[in-house]
Structure formats: structure tokens, C-alpha cells
Design an enzyme around this catalytic site. Structure first.
Site, PDB file in Angstrom:
ATOM      1  N   HIS A 152     -16.790  -3.461  30.320  1.00 17.68           N
ATOM      2  CA  HIS A 152     -17.137  -3.960  28.967  1.00 17.68           C
ATOM      3  C   HIS A 152     -18.443  -4.749  28.985  1.00 17.68           C
ATOM      4  O   HIS A 152     -18.644  -5.618  28.141  1.00 17.68           O
ATOM      5  CB  HIS A 152     -16.022  -4.847  28.396  1.00 17.68           C
ATOM      6  CG  HIS A 152     -14.653  -4.271  28.547  1.00 17.68           C
ATOM      7  ND1 HIS A 152     -14.079  -3.432  27.628  1.00 17.68           N
ATOM      8  CD2 HIS A 152     -13.750  -4.387  29.566  1.00 17.68           C
ATOM      9  CE1 HIS A 152     -12.880  -3.072  28.041  1.00 17.68           C
ATOM     10  NE2 HIS A 152     -12.653  -3.626  29.219  1.00 17.68           N
ATOM     11  N   SER A 189     -47.623  -2.632  26.792  1.00 17.87           N
ATOM     12  CA  SER A 189     -47.643  -2.628  25.335  1.00 17.87           C
ATOM     13  C   SER A 189     -49.089  -2.698  24.871  1.00 17.87           C
ATOM     14  O   SER A 189     -49.912  -3.362  25.503  1.00 17.87           O
ATOM     15  CB  SER A 189     -46.860  -3.834  24.818  1.00 17.87           C
ATOM     16  OG  SER A 189     -47.274  -4.162  23.513  1.00 17.87           O
ATOM     17  N   LYS A 199     -45.879  -7.331  28.415  1.00 15.85           N
ATOM     18  CA  LYS A 199     -44.801  -6.355  28.506  1.00 15.85           C
ATOM     19  C   LYS A 199     -44.934  -5.390  29.677  1.00 15.85           C
ATOM     20  O   LYS A 199     -46.020  -4.972  30.041  1.00 15.85           O
ATOM     21  CB  LYS A 199     -44.713  -5.528  27.215  1.00 15.85           C
ATOM     22  CG  LYS A 199     -44.251  -6.283  26.002  1.00 15.85           C
ATOM     23  CD  LYS A 199     -42.870  -6.896  26.150  1.00 15.85           C
ATOM     24  CE  LYS A 199     -41.762  -5.875  26.162  1.00 15.85           C
ATOM     25  NZ  LYS A 199     -41.637  -5.186  24.863  1.00 15.85           N
ATOM     26  N   GLU A 259     -35.989   5.116  29.204  1.00 19.57           N
ATOM     27  CA  GLU A 259     -35.717   5.337  27.775  1.00 19.57           C
ATOM     28  C   GLU A 259     -35.965   6.795  27.394  1.00 19.57           C
ATOM     29  O   GLU A 259     -35.214   7.383  26.613  1.00 19.57           O
ATOM     30  CB  GLU A 259     -36.577   4.408  26.923  1.00 19.57           C
ATOM     31  CG  GLU A 259     -36.203   2.938  27.114  1.00 19.57           C
ATOM     32  CD  GLU A 259     -37.273   2.023  26.557  1.00 19.57           C
ATOM     33  OE1 GLU A 259     -37.389   1.925  25.336  1.00 19.57           O
ATOM     34  OE2 GLU A 259     -38.008   1.410  27.352  1.00 19.57           O
TER      35      GLU A 259
END
Ligand code: ARG
Length: 453
Positions: free
Chosen positions: A157, A278, A284, A291
């Protein structure tokens, strides 16, 4: 201009839009090697059946080989008027060698031809994808070995559960990929069957030696119902499922790594070469590869659903809808090959922040289950042990006292003076010795087992 294959029946040329709509040459050209191999085997069987002379066969064979070479070198003009790879090659063969070329299509249809080509292509791609899966397994194994002893929380979880090691966690993915390889090998049994000789749908009045053709092409056996053979696309759907499931596994790995690379977890970092920045936020470093992999898994699922849907309402036997099998197949294969390659590189370059992982794993609450096991070993039934430990955890939370700092003997007489020894992480891990459990010894044994497979 090439001859129109069905010119006898038609008085009008095919409309431009129909050609554009129906052509598959823009993507099925990639079957050319298989198409040529199939045609050579088919021609050889025609020699045996005395339909072709040895000389005609040699003309066909060398004509096809010269076409193959030209396609290899990018010197072949594919034409959409000839729809697909089969007609492009056959027309050009006749163009090059004359009359003998017109005999090649005897006792054959594009329906058994395309099924043969696609099966040969799938067989080849199964081997390529399996070898990429093995490379990724190897990268994971190397990391698992490097971090065999690095403690990390195991989660359910997404809440910390019990301590494991990075090695154990990564080996879970090695297991998934092994099942993927196994699934592909199993699918190969149903792929590697020759449909050639099934004709358009009902075989032919001309008997060619189907077994000879199959053997030459490396098929294990031949199909036994012509109608099924030319309309069956199960083997593609099955592969698309296997590919989709590989996507699921890669996507779960991606999600783990995305979490691990976040500042909140900070368990892992990926190399600069395998992350992106970024355009706006200078600080970043984004796990884009993970992804993109997670995103591309959607396409792999879509390709499976696309073919299942194209096939579901079709009457026997061949319907042109079946031409829609190729783009999903090719797309899933292309998607997977690059996904597996880039993930292999990325994993090889990944570093684990052992201290942060270990600090997270050192939360004494992760050993609450071990404390219950301690009580069980002292004769307390597990349900009562669970409750007793639950009370200790509640007290720890209420009093802001770490679980391992409580005087447990005050809570229950079942706790001995040695109860707090449970909170030694190293002993806790080492005592997980059951097959499949994460003791370092087990992890090392598993790594050597995988290395020897
Ligand atoms: N390009 C076609 C396909 O991929 C080959 C079979 C064509 N057969 C036909 N009867 N039009 O399905």
C-alpha cells in the site's frame, strides 16, 4: 509500368484513393526477407512437383536474391499500385526474369503467403526481444549483486512494511522478465507452424510438398486446416498480449524508480545521460525514461485491443480487415525493443543511495511483525501476539517513543529481557531464510542461480 495482377477481370484502374486507402507496402515492406525465403522454398517445391524446371527455379532464385539485395541497400522502388510486399516483389521478379516469374504464384495465394511471412517475422522478433529481455535481466542482476546487502523498506500500500534489500527488490523484476521470456518461447510453438499450401482458403488442386517447404523454412510442422490457417491471427494476438505484459513489468519498474528518484524517497539516482532537465526550472533532473516507458505501455495495451477488436466479428476466412494486424504488431515490437534497450542502459548506470535506504529501513516499526514472531516463539498464539504488539505500537505513537525504546516487559509478561534484541536489523534480515525470503544469503544464492540459467 507494372502489370495489374487482376487485370483480366477489371475494365477500370483502381482509384487513387482506393490505392492509398488499401496499400500496406508503406509498412509491410519489412517482411521482404521472409517473403523471399518463402517464395524460394515454394519454388523449390514446384521443381519437385515438375511444375518448374531446374533452370526456371535458378532464374527465380537469383531474381529474388537480386531483389533482396536491392531492398537491403535501399535501391528498390516500392509502388503503392502494387499494394503490398508480396505483389511488389512478384511483379519486379517478372520484370527482371520474364516468363518464369509468372509461374511462381502457382498453388499459392497472398493469403497463405502473408500468413507465412508474418509467422517467420514473429519467430525472428521473438528471438530478438528475448535477447533484449536477457540483457535487461543481466543489468538488474549486476545491480542486485552490487546492492545485495543494502537494506531498504519493502512496501505494501506504499506504506513501509518490512525490511528487505535492494538486491531482493531488483530480483523481483528478474523473475518477471524470466516469465516473459518463457511466455515468448511458449508462444513460439504456436507461431512456428507453416500455413503455406493453404492457398486462398481451400488449398489447391496442385499438390506441393508442404512438409518440404516447412522444413526448408525451419517450421516445426504444418497447419492442418486451410480455412483456419489463412484466417488465424491468434499467434499475433498472443504475442501482443505477451508484449503488453512486458510493458506492465517495465511500467512497474519505472514507477518504483520514479518514486526512488524523488526527493521524498531519495533512494536512487539515475545518470545525467538517462535523465532530462527542465527548460524553466534549473534544478530539475527528471526521470523521463521511466515516464515514457510507463506511457508507452498504454500503446502496447492499445495494440492488443486493436487487433482483438479487428478480428472479433470476422466470418471465415480471409477478410481484408486482417491487414490491420501488421501495424500494431510492428509498433509493439519497435516500442519494446527501444524500451528494453534504454532501460538496460539506464539500470546499468543507476546508483543507489545506500545510507538513505538504510535509514528508512531502520524504522523500528518495520520489525513489529518480528516482535509478534518473538512472542509466538515464546508460546503466545499469533492473534494475541498481534494484539500485544499493536498495543506497544499505539503506546509508541502516543508517547512519541520509538518502538525499540519502550520497556516491553512493562506491557506484558510474555516479553523477556531479550525482547528488544528483535530490533537488530541485521539479525532480522539474516533470519529470513525461507526459500524466496530476503536474507542476504538467499539473495546471493538467487543471483548465482540466475547467472547460471
Ligand atoms: N496485404 C494483405 C494483408 O496483409 C495480403 C493478403 C491480401 N489478400 C487479399 N485477398 N487481398 O492482409
Amino acid at each position: 509500368m507494372y502489370p495489374n495482377m487482376w487485370k483480366g477481370r477489371f475494365a477500370q484502374a483502381t482509384a487513387d484513393l482506393v490505392q492509398q486507402y488499401g496499400e500496406s507496402i508503406s509498412y509491410d515492406w519489412r517482411l521482404y526477407k521472409h517473403d523471399i525465403a518463402g517464395s524460394i522454398a515454394h519454388a523449390r517445391a514446384q521443381v519437385k512437383a515438375e511444375l518448374l524446371t531446374e533452370d526456371e527455379f535458378l532464374q527465380i532464385e537469383s531474381g529474388l536474391r537480386s531483389i533482396e539485395k536491392d531492398i537491403d541497400n535501399g535501391n528498390f522502388h516500392f509502388s503503392i499500385e502494387l499494394e503490398d510486399i508480396h505483389m511488389n516483389i512478384e511483379a519486379e521478379l517478372t520484370n527482371r526474369i520474364g516468363a518464369a516469374g509468372g509461374k511462381l504464384h502457382t498453388a499459392r495465394s497472398r493469403n497463405d503467403q502473408v500468413a507465412t511471412d508474418t509467422r517467420l517475422y514473429c519467430r525472428e522478433q521473438i528471438n530478438i526481444i528475448s535477447s533484449h529481455l536477457k540483457d535487461l535481466q543481466k543489468a538488474l542482476l549486476d545491480k542486485a549483486e552490487q546492492y545485495a546487502e543494502a537494506l531498504i523498506p519493502g512496501y505494501t500500500h506504499l506504506q513501509r512494511g518490512q525490511p528487505v534489500t535492494v538486491g531482493h527488490h531488483l530480483l523481483a523484476y528478474v523473475e518477471m522478465l524470466a516469465r516473459d521470456i518463457d511466455r515468448l518461447n511458449d508462444a513460439k510453438k504456436r507461431v512456428n507452424i507453416s500455413p503455406l499450401g493453404s492457398g486462398a482458403l481451400a488449398g489447391s488442386t496442385i499438390n506441393l510438398d508442404r512438409n518440404q517447404i516447412a522444413a526448408e523454412l525451419g517450421f516445426d510442422s504444418i497447419t492442418t486446416n486451410s480455412m483456419d490457417a489463412i484466417s488465424d491471427r491468434d499467434y499475433i494476438m498472443e504475442l501482443l498480449f505477451a508484449f503488453a505484459l512486458i510493458g506492465t513489468h517495465l511500467s512497474r519498474l519505472s514507477e518504483d524508480l520514479i518514486l526512488w528518484c524523488s526527493s521524498e524517497f531519495a533512494f536512487a539516482s539515475l545518470s545525467d545521460a538517462h535523465t532530462t532537465g527542465s527548460s524553466l526550472m534549473p534544478q530539475k533532473k527528471n526521470p523521463d525514461v521511466c515516464e515514457i516507458t510507463r506511457g508507452k505501455t498504454g500503446r502496447l495495451y492499445g495494440n492488443l485491443v486493436s487487433l482483438l477488436t479487428s478480428a472479433k466479428g470476422l466470418p471465415l476466412t480471409y477478410n481484408r480487415d486482417l491487414q490491420e494486424d501488421k501495424e500494431p504488431l510492428f509498433d509493439s515490437i519497435d516500442t519494446l525493443i527501444i524500451a528494453l534497450s534504454v532501460n538496460t542502459e539506464m539500470i546499468a548506470d543507476m546508483t543507489i543511495n545506500v545510507e538513505t535506504c538504510e535509514a528508512a529501513a531502520s524504522d523500528p516499526l518495520l520489525l513489529a511483525t518480528d516482535l509478534a514472531d518473538y512472542l509466538v516463539k515464546n508460546g503466545v498464539p499469533f492473534r494475541s501476539a498481534h494484539e500485544l504488539v499493536g498495543k506497544a505500537v499505539a503506546l509508541s505513537v502516543q508517547t512519541s517513543t520509538p518502538l525499540d525504546q519502550l520497556d516491553l516487559t512493562q506491557i506484558s509478561s510474555h516479553y523477556g529481557a531479550d525482547a528488544n534484541d528483535v530490533f537488530n536489523l541485521q539479525t532480522a534480515l539474516a533470519s529470513r531464510t525461507n526459500v524466496g525470503a530476503p536474507s542476504t544469503q538467499n539473495v546471493k544464492d538467487q543471483i548465482s542461480r540466475w547467472r547460471n540459467i
